[in-house]
Design an enzyme around this catalytic site. Sequence first.
Site, mmCIF file in Angstrom:
data_model
loop_
_atom_site.group_PDB
_atom_site.id
_atom_site.type_symbol
_atom_site.label_atom_id
_atom_site.label_comp_id
_atom_site.label_asym_id
_atom_site.label_seq_id
_atom_site.Cartn_x
_atom_site.Cartn_y
_atom_site.Cartn_z
ATOM 1 N N THR A 61 0.885 -1.145 0.000
ATOM 2 C CA THR A 61 0.000 0.000 0.000
ATOM 3 C C THR A 61 0.920 1.191 0.000
ATOM 4 O O THR A 61 2.071 1.062 0.382
ATOM 5 C CB THR A 61 -0.830 -0.027 1.303
ATOM 6 O OG1 THR A 61 -1.718 -1.122 1.267
ATOM 7 C CG2 THR A 61 -1.640 1.236 1.511
ATOM 8 N N VAL A 64 -11.962 -6.375 0.235
ATOM 9 C CA VAL A 64 -11.516 -5.061 0.690
ATOM 10 C C VAL A 64 -10.705 -5.268 1.958
ATOM 11 O O VAL A 64 -11.132 -5.991 2.860
ATOM 12 C CB VAL A 64 -12.720 -4.129 0.970
ATOM 13 C CG1 VAL A 64 -12.250 -2.794 1.540
ATOM 14 C CG2 VAL A 64 -13.527 -3.912 -0.303
ATOM 15 N N GLY A 98 0.126 -3.556 5.460
ATOM 16 C CA GLY A 98 0.269 -4.952 5.870
ATOM 17 C C GLY A 98 -0.975 -5.735 5.492
ATOM 18 O O GLY A 98 -1.751 -5.298 4.644
#
Length: 310
Positions: free
Chosen positions: A191, A220, A242
């Site tokens: 991310t 999600v 993570g």
Amino acid sequence: MSATALNTPPSSRPIVVTHGGAGADARDRDGCAAAANAGMQSLRDGSGALQAAVAAVRVLEDDPRFNAGTGSVLRMDGVTVEMDAAVMDSQGRLGAVAGLRRVRHPVQVAAAVADTPHWLLCGEGALRFARHIGAGDHDPVTPQALRKHQSMLEKLRRGERLVHGEDNASFAQHWNYPTPLAVAPGQACDTVGAVVRDAGGHYAVAGSTGGCAPALLGRVGDTPIIGAGFYAGPAGAVAVTGIGEHIVRHLLAHTVHGWMADGMPLDDALRRALTLFDPAIDIGLIAVNASDSGACSNRDMPWAAAEGAQ
Ligand code: ASP
């Protein structure tokens, strides 16, 4: 980097801290530095903390080395990309998107959601909203992402266990893609994120991701979930990276913000966050508060900070 908190020197000057994902290549730090500098330039140009966080994350979304925007991981069918993003500031602005396809800057769409009556839009509604605000059609699939997908398929063929605590077969068992069952790829996450403290002492956070693989369609993670992947409040701003399925169970960003609100030094709060997880699970965080900023991860994690004048 292993269970290490790395802090910038204590200061209350404006600051932008960025990361490129827990488990990403630490040599990609230059991309995080470029993003932090873009956020700082945005502050110098007169933007507030939230706009600066968005400016920083846009740079990371355009960098194909990171799993966000262009360069996002492919889903298990080897074709689909579904992206999540979020923004929040300490003055109450909040917006997020989940399962968004074919957009160049999901974080920009998340920021626009903050101007609607809602905080989170997903799937087709998010895409239609993106087009409504002028975000054009964009294919985020890169040759690197395709190569990564292929190498993951190889790992699976070699019989490697791909997700901590999960049997590879469970993805085939719950297969929900419109296309026939494909071989499940290996684990790939990451991310990007930014936290900001502006000259007025306001905080903001922004994050963006292509999610994790393997994942069922519509999966999600924590990135667009308030309090889990991101949080900004009176005590500072926190961005998390993570494995989302684990992060949400600890509402990690809000938990760390709470520790800082109770007076725990930022460095201690970041280190303590890692102790909540099995070391086999990738976790990383960046944070900023009134006096400090820093990053901490149990994996390699590229990150950078840019600090402004008083
Ligand atoms: N947290 C992201 C997710 O679970 C992935 C990551 O940060 O590596 O979707």
